[in-house]
Design a protein around this motif. Structure first.
Motif, PDB file in Angstrom:
ATOM      1  N   LYS A 171     -11.348  -5.599  -2.345  1.00 25.79           N
ATOM      2  CA  LYS A 171      -9.926  -5.296  -2.498  1.00 25.79           C
ATOM      3  C   LYS A 171      -9.097  -6.464  -1.968  1.00 25.79           C
ATOM      4  N   GLN A 228      -1.535   4.336  -3.464  1.00 26.47           N
ATOM      5  CA  GLN A 228      -2.250   5.590  -3.239  1.00 26.47           C
ATOM      6  C   GLN A 228      -3.699   5.559  -3.712  1.00 26.47           C
ATOM      7  N   THR A 229      -3.923   5.365  -4.987  1.00 19.91           N
ATOM      8  CA  THR A 229      -5.256   5.487  -5.555  1.00 19.91           C
ATOM      9  C   THR A 229      -6.249   4.487  -4.989  1.00 19.91           C
ATOM     10  N   ALA A 230      -5.938   3.206  -5.060  1.00 21.60           N
ATOM     11  CA  ALA A 230      -6.862   2.184  -4.557  1.00 21.60           C
ATOM     12  C   ALA A 230      -7.092   2.311  -3.049  1.00 21.60           C
ATOM     13  N   ARG A 265      -1.177   2.927  -8.047  1.00 19.66           N
ATOM     14  CA  ARG A 265      -2.547   2.426  -7.898  1.00 19.66           C
ATOM     15  C   ARG A 265      -2.746   1.716  -6.570  1.00 19.66           C
ATOM     16  N   PHE A 266      -1.801   0.851  -6.156  1.00 17.85           N
ATOM     17  CA  PHE A 266      -2.028   0.120  -4.913  1.00 17.85           C
ATOM     18  C   PHE A 266      -1.396   0.780  -3.703  1.00 17.85           C
ATOM     19  N   ARG A 323       4.552   1.741 -13.654  1.00 16.44           N
ATOM     20  CA  ARG A 323       3.754   2.756 -12.964  1.00 16.44           C
ATOM     21  C   ARG A 323       2.465   2.223 -12.354  1.00 16.44           C
ATOM     22  N   ARG A 324       2.492   0.990 -11.950  1.00 13.28           N
ATOM     23  CA  ARG A 324       1.315   0.416 -11.294  1.00 13.28           C
ATOM     24  C   ARG A 324       1.327   0.708  -9.792  1.00 13.28           C
ATOM     25  N   LYS A 348      -9.464   5.332  -2.280  1.00 16.70           N
ATOM     26  CA  LYS A 348     -10.840   5.000  -2.624  1.00 16.70           C
ATOM     27  C   LYS A 348     -11.416   4.013  -1.613  1.00 16.70           C
ATOM     28  N   ALA A 405      -3.895  -3.829 -10.929  1.00 16.35           N
ATOM     29  CA  ALA A 405      -3.369  -3.080  -9.786  1.00 16.35           C
ATOM     30  C   ALA A 405      -4.457  -2.338  -9.020  1.00 16.35           C
ATOM     31  N   GLU A 406      -5.495  -1.916  -9.723  1.00 16.20           N
ATOM     32  CA  GLU A 406      -6.566  -1.155  -9.067  1.00 16.20           C
ATOM     33  C   GLU A 406      -7.346  -1.967  -8.038  1.00 16.20           C
ATOM     34  N   HIS A 407      -7.158  -3.264  -8.031  1.00 16.12           N
ATOM     35  CA  HIS A 407      -7.871  -4.129  -7.083  1.00 16.12           C
ATOM     36  C   HIS A 407      -7.050  -4.440  -5.826  1.00 16.12           C
TER      37      HIS A 407
END
Length: 181
Positions: A98, A171-173, A168-169, A164-165, A176, A128-130
């Motif tokens: 990350k 909350q989601t990423a 991802r950074f 809406r990215r 995880k 964004a997921e990274h």
């Protein structure tokens, strides 16, 4: 991290050799740091590296992965003291590492020559997921956390919000990354 030898060189022009190093003179991870990496692997902790050049961080992350660390993060990849290229960020991301998107750095001083515009470019090009959002707010020498803009309402992130990215950074990423998902 102001004890990083590289931070001292780049930010303070200190070439005395003082400061913490990750690698020995042969470019290998220091034995004491290898032991810390094993502890992190055994306890499923996140290993983070910041304020070092990508070449040092890459070796550290390779060793961390070799000893079983599952969660790794590069801190401040776009700041002057780390200066990780987008191509290097993509390389790290492809290895599951990350990247920290720094809140303080994008709101109080230029993250890069183009400020928040570069942060948006990083998110678009790497994905964004990274990224995970982090901040140096609240440190003694930085503004208090109460002065930090909300990730959902910060005017410095209009492009990110519109696309809406941000979820991802923000909350989601991170969920995880922390093993909460």
């Amino acid at each position: 991290m102001v004890d990083s030898y590289h931070h001292r060189r780049v930010v303070y022009d200190d070439w005395s050799g003082a400061g913490l190093k990750l690698l020995d003179e042969k470019g290998k991870v220091l034995p004491s740091l290898k032991e810390i990496l094993r502890i992190c692997a055994d306890r499923d902790l996140i290993v983070g590296s910041g304020h070092y050049p990508y070449s040092d961080t890459k070796v550290l992350m390779e060793e961390a992965k070799r000893v079983g660390v599952k969660r790794m993060e590069i801190i401040h990849p776009a700041h002057i003291h780390s200066k990780t290229l987008i191509s290097e960020m993509k390389e790290a991301a492809s290895e599951g590492i990350k990247l920290m998107l720094s809140g303080l750095g994008t709101t109080t001083f230029p993250l890069h020559e183009t400020g928040p515009v570069y942060a948006v470019r990083m998110i678009k090009e790497v994905g964004a997921e990274h990224f995970v959002y982090g901040s140096d707010y609240g440190q003694v020498h930085n503004p208090p956390i109460s002065s930090a803009p909300s990730g959902r309402s910060s005017s410095s992130w209009p492009t990110v919000r519109r696309r809406r990215r941000s979820g991802r950074f923000f909350q989601t990423a991170p969920a995880k990354h922390l093993g909460l998902e």
